[in-house]
Design a protein around this motif. Structure first.
Motif, PDB file in Angstrom:
ATOM      1  N   ILE A  97     -15.941   9.428 -44.642  1.00  0.00           N
ATOM      2  CA  ILE A  97     -16.356  10.113 -43.277  1.00  0.00           C
ATOM      3  C   ILE A  97     -17.483  11.401 -43.590  1.00  0.00           C
ATOM      4  O   ILE A  97     -16.872  12.390 -44.229  1.00  0.00           O
ATOM      5  CB  ILE A  97     -15.161  10.337 -42.440  1.00  0.00           C
ATOM      6  N   TYR A  98     -18.571  11.240 -43.478  1.00  0.00           N
ATOM      7  CA  TYR A  98     -19.429  12.552 -43.356  1.00  0.00           C
ATOM      8  C   TYR A  98     -19.807  12.786 -41.920  1.00  0.00           C
ATOM      9  O   TYR A  98     -19.705  12.137 -41.003  1.00  0.00           O
ATOM     10  CB  TYR A  98     -20.673  12.049 -44.190  1.00  0.00           C
ATOM     11  N   ARG A  99     -20.244  14.250 -42.077  1.00  0.00           N
ATOM     12  CA  ARG A  99     -20.555  14.503 -40.645  1.00  0.00           C
ATOM     13  C   ARG A  99     -22.052  15.112 -40.804  1.00  0.00           C
ATOM     14  O   ARG A  99     -22.395  15.471 -41.844  1.00  0.00           O
ATOM     15  CB  ARG A  99     -19.855  15.810 -40.217  1.00  0.00           C
ATOM     16  N   CYS A 100     -23.023  14.717 -39.664  1.00  0.00           N
ATOM     17  CA  CYS A 100     -24.345  14.927 -39.841  1.00  0.00           C
ATOM     18  C   CYS A 100     -24.541  16.588 -39.782  1.00  0.00           C
ATOM     19  O   CYS A 100     -23.933  17.243 -38.915  1.00  0.00           O
ATOM     20  CB  CYS A 100     -25.023  14.448 -38.548  1.00  0.00           C
ATOM     21  N   PRO A 101     -25.238  17.107 -40.905  1.00  0.00           N
ATOM     22  CA  PRO A 101     -25.574  18.499 -40.865  1.00  0.00           C
ATOM     23  C   PRO A 101     -26.194  18.879 -39.585  1.00  0.00           C
ATOM     24  O   PRO A 101     -26.249  20.473 -39.313  1.00  0.00           O
ATOM     25  CB  PRO A 101     -26.126  18.941 -42.187  1.00  0.00           C
ATOM     26  N   GLU A 102     -27.082  18.062 -38.976  1.00  0.00           N
ATOM     27  CA  GLU A 102     -27.933  18.525 -37.976  1.00  0.00           C
ATOM     28  C   GLU A 102     -26.944  18.567 -36.546  1.00  0.00           C
ATOM     29  O   GLU A 102     -26.972  19.512 -35.770  1.00  0.00           O
ATOM     30  CB  GLU A 102     -28.948  17.749 -37.735  1.00  0.00           C
ATOM     31  N   CYS A 103     -26.358  17.515 -36.219  1.00  0.00           N
ATOM     32  CA  CYS A 103     -25.880  17.400 -35.013  1.00  0.00           C
ATOM     33  C   CYS A 103     -24.192  17.318 -35.116  1.00  0.00           C
ATOM     34  O   CYS A 103     -23.531  16.973 -33.985  1.00  0.00           O
ATOM     35  CB  CYS A 103     -26.434  16.353 -34.212  1.00  0.00           C
ATOM     36  N   GLY A 104     -23.682  17.009 -36.048  1.00  0.00           N
ATOM     37  CA  GLY A 104     -21.870  16.637 -36.111  1.00  0.00           C
ATOM     38  C   GLY A 104     -21.665  15.559 -36.146  1.00  0.00           C
ATOM     39  O   GLY A 104     -20.234  15.420 -36.099  1.00  0.00           O
ATOM     40  N   GLN A 105     -22.329  14.455 -35.711  1.00  0.00           N
ATOM     41  CA  GLN A 105     -21.967  13.217 -35.515  1.00  0.00           C
ATOM     42  C   GLN A 105     -21.321  12.831 -36.760  1.00  0.00           C
ATOM     43  O   GLN A 105     -21.569  13.002 -38.129  1.00  0.00           O
ATOM     44  CB  GLN A 105     -23.285  12.203 -35.413  1.00  0.00           C
ATOM     45  N   ARG A 106     -20.012  12.061 -36.518  1.00  0.00           N
ATOM     46  CA  ARG A 106     -19.170  11.441 -37.600  1.00  0.00           C
ATOM     47  C   ARG A 106     -20.122  10.222 -38.194  1.00  0.00           C
ATOM     48  O   ARG A 106     -20.037   9.397 -37.282  1.00  0.00           O
ATOM     49  CB  ARG A 106     -17.861  11.195 -37.301  1.00  0.00           C
ATOM     50  N   ILE A 107     -20.082  10.214 -39.434  1.00  0.00           N
ATOM     51  CA  ILE A 107     -20.691   8.816 -40.087  1.00  0.00           C
ATOM     52  C   ILE A 107     -19.929   8.214 -41.082  1.00  0.00           C
ATOM     53  O   ILE A 107     -19.376   8.815 -41.903  1.00  0.00           O
ATOM     54  CB  ILE A 107     -21.931   9.012 -40.636  1.00  0.00           C
ATOM     55  N   ARG A 108     -19.615   7.052 -41.048  1.00  0.00           N
ATOM     56  CA  ARG A 108     -18.354   6.213 -41.983  1.00  0.00           C
ATOM     57  C   ARG A 108     -19.542   5.399 -42.925  1.00  0.00           C
ATOM     58  O   ARG A 108     -20.103   4.721 -42.504  1.00  0.00           O
ATOM     59  CB  ARG A 108     -17.709   5.392 -40.993  1.00  0.00           C
ATOM     60  N   ILE A 109     -19.150   5.985 -44.303  1.00  0.00           N
ATOM     61  CA  ILE A 109     -19.780   5.181 -45.180  1.00  0.00           C
ATOM     62  C   ILE A 109     -19.129   4.490 -46.120  1.00  0.00           C
ATOM     63  O   ILE A 109     -17.934   4.928 -46.580  1.00  0.00           O
ATOM     64  CB  ILE A 109     -20.719   6.323 -46.140  1.00  0.00           C
ATOM     65  N   PRO A 110     -19.541   3.398 -46.582  1.00  0.00           N
ATOM     66  CA  PRO A 110     -18.610   2.533 -47.640  1.00  0.00           C
ATOM     67  C   PRO A 110     -18.473   3.374 -48.724  1.00  0.00           C
ATOM     68  O   PRO A 110     -19.757   3.933 -49.279  1.00  0.00           O
ATOM     69  CB  PRO A 110     -19.157   0.958 -47.756  1.00  0.00           C
ATOM     70  N   ARG A 111     -17.355   3.452 -49.596  1.00  0.00           N
ATOM     71  CA  ARG A 111     -17.543   3.796 -50.870  1.00  0.00           C
ATOM     72  C   ARG A 111     -17.816   3.214 -52.025  1.00  0.00           C
ATOM     73  O   ARG A 111     -18.107   1.792 -51.897  1.00  0.00           O
ATOM     74  CB  ARG A 111     -15.852   4.071 -51.281  1.00  0.00           C
ATOM     75  N   GLY A 112     -18.262   3.808 -53.227  1.00  0.00           N
ATOM     76  CA  GLY A 112     -18.592   3.149 -54.512  1.00  0.00           C
ATOM     77  C   GLY A 112     -20.241   2.454 -54.366  1.00  0.00           C
ATOM     78  O   GLY A 112     -20.300   1.510 -55.252  1.00  0.00           O
ATOM     79  N   LYS A 113     -20.944   3.148 -53.668  1.00  0.00           N
ATOM     80  CA  LYS A 113     -22.279   2.593 -53.526  1.00  0.00           C
ATOM     81  C   LYS A 113     -23.403   3.791 -54.263  1.00  0.00           C
ATOM     82  O   LYS A 113     -24.636   3.443 -54.558  1.00  0.00           O
ATOM     83  CB  LYS A 113     -22.982   2.482 -52.270  1.00  0.00           C
ATOM     84  N   GLY A 114     -22.757   4.814 -55.073  1.00  0.00           N
ATOM     85  CA  GLY A 114     -23.385   5.678 -55.699  1.00  0.00           C
ATOM     86  C   GLY A 114     -24.062   6.697 -54.664  1.00  0.00           C
ATOM     87  O   GLY A 114     -23.738   6.895 -53.602  1.00  0.00           O
ATOM     88  N   ARG A 115     -24.985   7.294 -55.185  1.00  0.00           N
ATOM     89  CA  ARG A 115     -25.776   8.593 -54.190  1.00  0.00           C
ATOM     90  C   ARG A 115     -26.630   7.648 -53.488  1.00  0.00           C
ATOM     91  O   ARG A 115     -27.606   6.819 -53.723  1.00  0.00           O
ATOM     92  CB  ARG A 115     -26.771   9.469 -55.009  1.00  0.00           C
ATOM     93  N   ILE A 116     -26.405   7.821 -52.072  1.00  0.00           N
ATOM     94  CA  ILE A 116     -27.337   7.181 -50.956  1.00  0.00           C
ATOM     95  C   ILE A 116     -27.852   8.096 -50.009  1.00  0.00           C
ATOM     96  O   ILE A 116     -27.295   9.268 -49.721  1.00  0.00           O
ATOM     97  CB  ILE A 116     -26.495   6.086 -50.324  1.00  0.00           C
ATOM     98  N   LYS A 125     -31.779  12.385 -38.499  1.00  0.00           N
ATOM     99  CA  LYS A 125     -31.639  13.262 -39.541  1.00  0.00           C
ATOM    100  C   LYS A 125     -31.165  12.467 -40.823  1.00  0.00           C
ATOM    101  O   LYS A 125     -30.195  11.918 -40.779  1.00  0.00           O
ATOM    102  CB  LYS A 125     -30.733  14.555 -39.362  1.00  0.00           C
ATOM    103  N   GLU A 126     -31.762  12.752 -42.160  1.00  0.00           N
ATOM    104  CA  GLU A 126     -31.698  11.910 -43.242  1.00  0.00           C
ATOM    105  C   GLU A 126     -30.843  13.066 -44.345  1.00  0.00           C
ATOM    106  O   GLU A 126     -31.634  14.283 -44.423  1.00  0.00           O
ATOM    107  CB  GLU A 126     -32.914  11.397 -43.836  1.00  0.00           C
ATOM    108  N   PHE A 127     -29.840  12.720 -44.877  1.00  0.00           N
ATOM    109  CA  PHE A 127     -29.221  13.433 -45.856  1.00  0.00           C
ATOM    110  C   PHE A 127     -28.697  12.727 -46.869  1.00  0.00           C
ATOM    111  O   PHE A 127     -28.397  11.336 -46.671  1.00  0.00           O
ATOM    112  CB  PHE A 127     -28.244  14.700 -45.366  1.00  0.00           C
ATOM    113  N   THR A 128     -28.440  13.236 -48.152  1.00  0.00           N
ATOM    114  CA  THR A 128     -28.042  12.484 -49.333  1.00  0.00           C
ATOM    115  C   THR A 128     -26.557  12.720 -49.687  1.00  0.00           C
ATOM    116  O   THR A 128     -26.258  14.137 -49.745  1.00  0.00           O
ATOM    117  CB  THR A 128     -28.974  12.561 -50.546  1.00  0.00           C
ATOM    118  N   LYS A 129     -25.714  11.982 -49.857  1.00  0.00           N
ATOM    119  CA  LYS A 129     -24.385  12.210 -50.340  1.00  0.00           C
ATOM    120  C   LYS A 129     -23.937  11.177 -51.081  1.00  0.00           C
ATOM    121  O   LYS A 129     -24.587  10.055 -51.296  1.00  0.00           O
ATOM    122  CB  LYS A 129     -23.571  11.987 -48.903  1.00  0.00           C
TER     123      LYS A 129
END
Ligand code: ZN
Length: 131
Positions: A97-116, A125-129
């Motif tokens: 679970i990441y939060r958008c650095p711009e608006c704070g929206q919670r974003i759920r990302i599947p694990r094990g896909k590398g840097r995306i 807003k686009e950001f890399t994690k």
């Protein structure tokens, strides 16, 4: 026996979220009373149990519904937070679970896909994690 009970309960309000909360608070008071403030907490627990049964057996359904709605509205943020935490715990192994650095929206990302590169669904807003 069951028919008699159903007949007796007909027209009565029954249990709702507020009655259940009253019962839980009363039980917590009873458990705490073993350690501190024995008399005060036992009186509170008894009052909570009486209130709980009064609400369950009440025939004034409109008033009980209003009380329950007020309770649900008041506790909604807390209940939503608890439900979100429980959902996050269940999906912790499979998702980040990441939060958008711009608006704070919670974003759920599947694990094990590398840097995306993640695009926020709300503000785009686009950001890399690391997933
Ligand atoms: Zn955003």
């Amino acid at each position: 026996m069951r028919e008699k009970l159903e007949k007796w309960m007909a027209g009565r309000y029954g249990a709702d979220e507020l009655s259940k909360a009253c019962m839980v608070v009363s039980l917590i008071c009873i458990i705490l009373s073993w350690f501190v403030l024995r008399d005060v907490l036992m009186v509170l627990a008894a009052a909570g149990i009486v209130l709980c049964y009064y609400r369950i057996l009440s025939r004034n359904i409109t008033a009980r519904r209003k009380e329950n709605l007020r309770y649900l509205k008041l506790t909604n943020p807390v209940r939503q937070w608890i439900l979100r935490q429980m959902r996050d715990m269940r999906t912790r192994r499979t998702h980040h679970i990441y939060r958008c650095p711009e608006c704070g929206q919670r974003i759920r990302i599947p694990r094990g896909k590398g840097r995306i590169c993640i695009t926020c669904p709300r503000c785009k807003k686009e950001f890399t994690k690391r997933s």
